[in-house]
Scaffold this active site. Structure first.
Site, PDB file in Angstrom:
ATOM      1  CG  ASN A   1      -1.543   1.304   1.569  1.00 25.36           C
ATOM      2  OD1 ASN A   1      -1.757   1.628   2.723  1.00 25.36           O
ATOM      3  ND2 ASN A   1      -1.878   2.067   0.570  1.00 25.36           N
TER       4      ASN A   1
ATOM      5  CD  GLU B   1     -18.314  11.741   0.343  1.00 24.20           C
ATOM      6  OE1 GLU B   1     -17.265  11.178   0.639  1.00 24.20           O
ATOM      7  OE2 GLU B   1     -19.149  12.117   1.201  1.00 24.20           O
TER       8      GLU B   1
HETATM    9  C1  F6R Z   1     -16.444  12.349   3.101  1.00 27.44           C
HETATM   10  C2  F6R Z   1     -15.244  11.698   3.528  1.00 27.44           C
HETATM   11  C3  F6R Z   1     -13.933  12.323   3.173  1.00 27.44           C
HETATM   12  C4  F6R Z   1     -13.058  12.395   4.432  1.00 27.44           C
HETATM   13  C5  F6R Z   1     -11.673  12.947   4.080  1.00 27.44           C
HETATM   14  C6  F6R Z   1     -10.791  13.074   5.298  1.00 27.44           C
HETATM   15  O1  F6R Z   1     -17.585  11.641   3.466  1.00 27.44           O
HETATM   16  O2  F6R Z   1     -15.270  10.698   4.164  1.00 27.44           O
HETATM   17  O3  F6R Z   1     -14.125  13.595   2.635  1.00 27.44           O
HETATM   18  O4  F6R Z   1     -13.683  13.205   5.370  1.00 27.44           O
HETATM   19  O5  F6R Z   1     -11.065  12.083   3.153  1.00 27.44           O
HETATM   20  O6  F6R Z   1     -10.599  11.849   5.924  1.00 27.44           O
HETATM   21  P1  F6R Z   1     -10.054  11.763   7.405  1.00 27.44           P
HETATM   22  O7  F6R Z   1     -11.083  12.363   8.308  1.00 27.44           O
HETATM   23  O8  F6R Z   1      -9.861  10.304   7.655  1.00 27.44           O
HETATM   24  O9  F6R Z   1      -8.781  12.549   7.433  1.00 27.44           O
END
Ligand code: F6R
Length: 623
Positions: free
Chosen positions: A103, A504
């Protein structure tokens, strides 16, 4: 992004263990996947498919694996090379004896590929160069493959892996097996998440704990530039110089039920309904029922330090950015100057940020590459970092100076819902704490704030009662492809979030706008029957949005208002979703709920893959 899992042990159904793990990691990517199983005699079985874990599961369902000693598996979100079987992981060296899952992104893969001219490459991926490089290094160390003695091969495998890692540029979480040393997995991490689970006579690895939570909750979180040697009885850590390292084991308190659907059709709907719990758990023990409030001893941020920071700088991405945006309005209403940047845009201006500003980084996963990069650039500038995350042991939590966790349990649906309201909960606790210490909120006001905060979980539950009505509204717009969301003030980020959620998971065109901007452009797109969602909760917001509502209706648009019970006398929308009355600070927690439901039911009506929308992945670990 991608998800990787690994198993070292003798379970006959090891392949099921790996597939289950992959299923739980599918949120990280789901365009293709694959598995490699190794027997104690050194036989290797490898299968890959274009598509989801279910397809892989079907493909291997009739296979009988015996004498299992280890296995690795992968679910992919394509970066280099289209999603097809050839590009799916695991990848192998020339003769198929070394197998890898990865990954991340290898930035210098073209250079390495050019150096390995005599190797037979079978895919378009960057990953494949790693396994050929290991092969090359083994050959050099083993003088053409002469030694077959296991005690000789162990160190050769390790040294070849080490030499390979030191040549790679970019990000990686890697797991490798070599059939000459059955039962051993070598794993390493740089910038991409990797956790190791310690079992009894078996050990696990995964991109996150959900990949093996069913079997163990004793976990080592790997740091950057660390290697793990794993077999059924041992887990040994090294740095990239090959020096042994001691690491502490952590117990995770999530249980596996939290990562299952529990009767709901989708994780997203389950998670929308878990928001009362997520909010409650996040404020619990941080705000006492008597109206006193404490941030316990969980953060060692002293009163002096709080008094001394000059302002707040928020950074985050996506939905977390919208939570941070609410945070900016909230902190400023409580007298603390705040600024906000998209994490991906922040590094270029990090240098001009006041060094005394406290940087608050918000991230559900704690692994978002853009947020991490923004944190690193702020640290370079000399700022202190305060993280709000849902993931214990995540990279962001470890690279920050201070951290508080949201306690909403694992969020599985790609579209974030309960993490958002839990992030707001954490922001309320912080805003209360900081503004009281800074002397902006007097004790009586602080108590009122705390008392109201403690009531919010109940009001979340009450707000969810709008679900049936939201479904009815969704039915009225089944032929519409464009949506507009407008709001002002602290609800403005909720208009952005409503539009993001809809985009989304339903793939429809949706825009979020500050209502005041309508007449500066967006009003031009209003046509007969176009849905416009207007959010307003304070008197000022209502007074101003009234005009936007009338202007929309005059042009044939249909207005869906989200407002509290008392606002009916001020606005005349076509549809009216009522939320309980709360003070301005707390409105966003409630106004977002109908919008999450609106997105969910719109996507459901159009038959979308709600938990795994196309082109997205939950944890965005590439920039
Ligand atoms: C929207 C969503 C993404 C995340 C973004 C940040 O529903 O899930 O926009 O909010 O990719 O992700 P984190 O909070 O994990 O940094």
């Amino acid at each position: 992004m991608c998800g990787i899992v690994g198993y070292a042990g003798e379970k006959n159904n090891a392949w099921e263990v790996l597939l289950k793990g992959l299923k739980r990691l599918e949120y990280r990517g789901y365009d293709s996947c694959g598995i490699a199983i190794e027997s104690s005699k050194g036989e290797l079985f490898l299968d890959r498919v274009k598509g989801r874990v279910e397809a892989l599961s079907e493909k291997i369902s009739n296979k009988k694996y015996k004498n299992i000693s280890a296995g690795i598996a992968h679910t992919r979100w394509a970066t280099h090379g289209v999603p097809n079987e050839e590009n799916a992981h695991p990848h192998t060296d020339c003769d198929g004896s070394i197998v890898i899952v990865h990954n991340g992104i290898i930035e210098n893969y073209i250079e390495i590929k050019n150096e390995l001219k005599d190797h037979n490459f079978k895919s378009d991926t960057d990953t494949e160069v790693i396994v050929h490089l290991i092969e090359d290094n083994i050959k050099k160390l083993n003088k053409g493959g002469k030694s077959n003695r296991l005690e000789m091969l162990h160190p050769i495998f390790f040294q070849a892996f080490l030499n390979t890692l030191n040549k790679l540029k970019g990000s990686f979480a890697i797991a490798v097996i070599w059939n000459k040393v059955p039962g051993v997995i070598l794993a390493a991490r740089r910038f991409s998440p990797l956790v190791i689970g310690k079992g009894e006579g078996e050990n696990f690895l995964s991109s996150d704990v959900a990949g093996f939570l069913e079997y163990t909750n004793n976990v080592y979180f790997m740091d950057d530039d660390e290697i793990a040697f794993i077999d059924k009885n041992n887990i040994v850590f090294f740095d990239f110089n090959g020096k042994k390292k001691n690491k502490d084991i952590k117990k995770i308190d999530w249980d596996i039920k939290m990562a299952e659907k529990g009767g709901y059709k989708h994780f997203m709907l389950k998670e929308i309904h878990e928001q009362e719990m997520g909010f409650e758990n996040t404020i619990a023990r941080r705000v006492l029922p008597v109206g006193e409030y404490i941030l316990n001893k969980e953060i060692n941020l002293t009163i002096e330090e709080i008094k001394n920071f000059s302002s707040i700088q928020f950074i985050a991405c996506g939905t977390a950015y919208h939570a941070a945006y609410v945070g900016k309005y909230l902190f400023e209403k409580l007298g603390i100057k705040s600024d906000i940047d998209l994490a991906s845009e922040f590094p270029q201006r990090a240098k001009i940020i006041d060094k005394k500003a406290l940087v608050i980084a918000i991230s559900q996963s704690g692994e978002t590459a853009d947020t991490l990069e923004a944190i690193r650039s702020a640290k370079k500038n000399g700022n202190k970092i305060f993280a709000i995350t849902n993931t214990v042991g995540s990279t962001i939590s470890r690279e920050s100076d201070y951290v508080i966790y949201t306690h909403c349990g694992p969020e599985i649906a790609v579209a974030s819902t309960k993490a958002f309201t839990a992030q707001l909960a954490a922001l309320y606790v912080l805003a209360l704490h900081f503004s009281y210490i800074k002397g902006n909120l007097l004790i009586t006001k602080a108590r009122e704030f705390a008392e109201e905060l403690l009531e919010i979980p109940k009001l979340i539950k009450k707000t969810l009662e709008c679900e049936e009505y939201v479904k009815e509204i969704v039915d009225k717009f089944e032929d519409r492809n464009d949506y507009l969301f407008i709001a002002r003030g602290i609800n403005y980020p909720i208009a952005l979030e409503g539009a993001l959620k809809l985009k989304e998971i339903s793939y429809l065109h949706a825009e979020g706008y500050a209502a005041g901007e309508m007449k500066h452009g967006p009003i031009a797109i209003i046509s007969d029957g176009m849905p416009v969602v207007a959010i307003a909760t304070t008197q000022t917001e209502l007074d101003l949005i009234k005009g936007n509502i009338e202007e929309t209706k005059a042009r044939g648009g249909k207005v869906i208002a989200i407002a509290d019970e008392d606002s009916k006398k001020f606005i005349r929308p076509d549809f009216y979703i009522k939320i309980p009355k709360v003070s301005e600070y707390f409105a966003p927690v409630l106004t977002v709920i109908p919008l999450q439901l609106f997105a969910y039911y719109t996507a459901l009506k159009r038959g979308r893959d709600i938990d795994k929308p196309r082109n997205l992945a939950k944890s965005v670990t590439v920039r």
